[in-house]
Design a protein around this motif. Structure first.
Motif, PDB file in Angstrom:
ATOM      1  N   LEU A  54       0.941  -1.137  -0.023  1.00  0.00           N
ATOM      2  CA  LEU A  54       0.058   0.054  -0.058  1.00  0.00           C
ATOM      3  C   LEU A  54       0.631   1.294   0.052  1.00  0.00           C
ATOM      4  O   LEU A  54       1.880   1.204   0.657  1.00  0.00           O
ATOM      5  CB  LEU A  54      -0.768   0.077   1.048  1.00  0.00           C
ATOM      6  N   TYR A  91      -6.552  -0.906  -1.591  1.00  0.00           N
ATOM      7  CA  TYR A  91      -6.536   0.105  -2.611  1.00  0.00           C
ATOM      8  C   TYR A  91      -7.376  -0.071  -3.490  1.00  0.00           C
ATOM      9  O   TYR A  91      -7.638  -1.112  -4.328  1.00  0.00           O
ATOM     10  CB  TYR A  91      -5.127   0.069  -3.290  1.00  0.00           C
ATOM     11  N   VAL A  96      -6.717   4.569  -0.421  1.00  0.00           N
ATOM     12  CA  VAL A  96      -6.327   3.413   0.333  1.00  0.00           C
ATOM     13  C   VAL A  96      -7.544   3.359   1.310  1.00  0.00           C
ATOM     14  O   VAL A  96      -8.135   4.369   1.567  1.00  0.00           O
ATOM     15  CB  VAL A  96      -4.934   3.820   1.286  1.00  0.00           C
TER      16      VAL A  96
END
Length: 174
Positions: A54, A91, A96
Motif C-alpha cells: 500500500l 487500494y 487506500v
C-alpha cells in the motif's frame, strides 16, 4: 468506567492533528495486536486481511489508532461470542481503504444516521461516543467514512483515504 471516561475525554478535548507519512498496515497491525486478547476473551475471532504494498498515507497515528480501536470494539460487541470481526486494508478507486466488518445483527436503516450522534447508543452500558469520535477523526483527516449494513448479516465500516498521486500508483500496478 475507565473506558467511558477516556472516550468522554477524547470527545471533549480533541487534540490537533499531527500528520505523519505512515504505513497504514503498521498502524492497523499494532492496534490489532493490542485488541486481540480482548476479542479472544469475548469469544470473537479477529481476522486480518492486510494488502501488500500500500502507498503511505498522511494521518495522525495516535488519533487514527483510536478510530480503528473504536470500530473494532464496536464490531466485537455487535458480533458477540462466536462471531467474527474482519479488518482489511486495500487500494480501491485511487484511495487506500481500511474496512472493519462484523457478522453481527446489522444496523436497521432507521438507525444508521443516528449512530454517529453523540451519546446515541443501542447497547446497554454504552457511552454513545465511540462512533461519534470515529466520525470526527475521519472528518478532520478529510477522509470519508462509509457504512454498509444489512439486518441479519452484519455491518462494514470503511475509512476511505484519497491519495495524492494515486492515478500514477494505480497505473504502475497494471
Amino acid at each position: 468506567l475507565e473506558s467511558s471516561v477516556n472516550h468522554f475525554l477524547a470527545f471533549a478535548r480533541p487534540a490537533p492533528l499531527k500528520l505523519e507519512t505512515t504505513q497504514l498496515n503498521d498502524v492497523v497491525d499494532n492496534t490489532l495486536e493490542l485488541l486481540q486478547p480482548q476479542c479472544q476473551s469475548h469469544g470473537v475471532q479477529l481476522v486480518r486481511k492486510l494488502a501488500r504494498d500500500l502507498p503511505p498515507v498522511e494521518l495522525d497515528p495516535r488519533q487514527f489508532v483510536q478510530a480503528v480501536e473504536n470500530l473494532v470494539l464496536n464490531a466485537m460487541q455487535a458480533s458477540g461470542r462466536g462471531g467474527t470481526v474482519t479488518v482489511a486494508t486495500g487500494y480501491e478507486d485511487s484511495a487506500v481503504v481500511l474496512s472493519v466488518s462484523d457478522d453481527g445483527p446489522g444496523i436497521p436503516e432507521d438507525l444508521q444516521e443516528k449512530i454517529f450522534n453523540v451519546f446515541f447508543t443501542t447497547r446497554e452500558g454504552g457511552t454513545g461516543l465511540g462512533l461519534n469520535i470515529v466520525s470526527r477523526i475521519v472528518e478532520e483527516h478529510h477522509f470519508r467514512l462509509d457504512l454498509r449494513s444489512e439486518v441479519g448479516k452484519g455491518t462494514t465500516f470503511k475509512i476511505i483515504m484519497p491519495q495524492q498521486g494515486a492515478a500514477k500508483h494505480s497505473r504502475e500496478e497494471e
